[in-house]
Design a protein around this motif. Sequence first.
Motif, PDB file in Angstrom:
ATOM      1  N   ARG A 206      12.937  -3.714  -9.038  1.00  0.00           N
ATOM      2  CA  ARG A 206      11.675  -3.043  -8.714  1.00  0.00           C
ATOM      3  C   ARG A 206      11.389  -3.215  -7.222  1.00  0.00           C
ATOM      4  O   ARG A 206      11.259  -4.343  -6.731  1.00  0.00           O
ATOM      5  CB  ARG A 206      10.536  -3.614  -9.544  1.00  0.00           C
ATOM      6  N   THR A 208       8.944  -2.546  -4.039  1.00  0.00           N
ATOM      7  CA  THR A 208       7.554  -2.292  -3.663  1.00  0.00           C
ATOM      8  C   THR A 208       7.500  -1.724  -2.250  1.00  0.00           C
ATOM      9  O   THR A 208       8.174  -2.225  -1.362  1.00  0.00           O
ATOM     10  CB  THR A 208       6.737  -3.595  -3.730  1.00  0.00           C
ATOM     11  N   ASP A 209       6.672  -0.667  -2.076  1.00  0.00           N
ATOM     12  CA  ASP A 209       6.598   0.057  -0.792  1.00  0.00           C
ATOM     13  C   ASP A 209       7.984   0.577  -0.406  1.00  0.00           C
ATOM     14  O   ASP A 209       8.492   0.328   0.691  1.00  0.00           O
ATOM     15  CB  ASP A 209       6.030  -0.835   0.319  1.00  0.00           C
ATOM     16  N   TYR A 210       8.547   1.298  -1.335  1.00  0.00           N
ATOM     17  CA  TYR A 210       9.881   1.885  -1.160  1.00  0.00           C
ATOM     18  C   TYR A 210       9.856   2.977  -0.087  1.00  0.00           C
ATOM     19  O   TYR A 210       8.956   3.818  -0.051  1.00  0.00           O
ATOM     20  CB  TYR A 210      10.343   2.455  -2.494  1.00  0.00           C
ATOM     21  N   ARG A 228       6.108   2.292  -5.586  1.00  0.00           N
ATOM     22  CA  ARG A 228       6.966   1.435  -6.402  1.00  0.00           C
ATOM     23  C   ARG A 228       8.107   2.268  -6.968  1.00  0.00           C
ATOM     24  O   ARG A 228       7.916   3.414  -7.366  1.00  0.00           O
ATOM     25  CB  ARG A 228       6.176   0.798  -7.544  1.00  0.00           C
TER      26      ARG A 228
END
Length: 362
Positions: A206, A208-210, A228
Motif C-alpha cells: 500500500r 501513500t501519496d502515490y 493511496r
Amino acid sequence: MLNTRILDRYIIYKYIVTFLTMLFLFIPISVLVDLSQKIDNFNQKEVPTLDILWYYYNFVWHFGFILFPIFLFLSVIWFTSKLSSNSEVIAILGSGISFYRYLRPFLVAASIISIGAFVVGQFIVPNASKNIKEFEFKFLKSLKKDRQTQLLFKQIGDGDYVYLSQFNPTRQLGYNFSYESFEGNVLTSKISARNIRWIEEDTLYRLTDYFKRSFDPSGAETIESKPRLDTIMPFTFEDLSPLEYTAQTLNLFELNDFIAKEKESGSPLINSHLLVRNKRWSIMIAAFILTIIGVAVSSFKRRGGIGMNLALGVVLAFIYIFFDKIFEVMVEKSNYTAALAAWIPNVIFGILSIVILRYAKR
C-alpha cells in the motif's frame, strides 16, 4: 624397521580420539557458561524447557564448529606431548623414519576431521545458526539491530532501482519510497510515495501519496497520482533489508546463490557475506597448518613437559583467534577485502609452521 602401517593407524586413531575427547570436555563447559549468563533471562521470559534444550542442541554445533581448529590444535599438542614424554617420538625417529614421514599420519587424521567439519560447517551449522538467531529474537529480543534500516538502495533487476530513506521491520513500513526504471541510461518511469507498507492479509503493498512519472520514447511525460494505491511489487522488504546474519544461516549452495544475487543488486553487506563463505573454506586449511605447528612444537621433550606445551598451544591459539577477529572487524567496519581477511591468519600461521617445522627437523 618399525612397521609404519601400525604406527600410522595408532597415530590416526589416537589423534581422532583425543580430538573427540577435547570436544566432549570443553563443549559442556561452554554450555554451562552460556547457561549461567542467560538463566535469569530464561526465568524472566518463562522460556519452555524444550525450547532451551533445542537452543543448546544447536549451540553445540555452532560453538563446536567455530572453535574446532583450536580443539584440534590442543588435541595434537596433548597427544604428541604424551608421545614425547614417553620417549616414543625419539624411538620412532631413531628407527629410521624421517620427521616428514612421522608427520604424515597426523595430516591424514587432520584430513578426516576436516572432511567431517566441512560437511558439518556447510550443511548442519548454518541451520543451527538460524535456529539460534530465531530463539534469541523470540525470547531474548537481542537482534533488533542486526538489519540495515536506514538509506536503503538496491538494484532489483536490469534497470530497476529501489530506494527507502528508512524501514521499520516491525511495522513492515518504508518511508520516502522511490522506484526508478531505466532502459539503458534513459529513465522510463519513476514511482514515489511518502511511505510503502506491506499488507499481509492481502499480500500486496500500500503506497501513500502515490506519484508516478512515465516517459515515452519521444520524451513526452505522463503523470499519475493517487492518495493511496494498493499494488504488487517485484521485490520484498527482505530483499531490500536482509538480516545481516543471513549468510551464516545458508548452506553451501544457498550461500552461493545468495551472494550472486547480492552482488548483482549492489548490496552494502556483500563483503560480510563473502567473509562468511571464505571463512568456511579457510577454516579447513587452518586444521592442517595448526596440526603441523602442534606436532613440531611438542614432539620433543622440554622443561615443563606436557604443561609447558599446552601453555604454548593456548598462547598460539589465542593469537590465531586475535588475528581472525581483527580482520573480521576490518571487513565489517571498512571496505577491507573479505578474501584477504579470511586467509591472512592462515598465511601468517602457514609461514610460522614452515619456520617451526624446519627448526623441529634439526
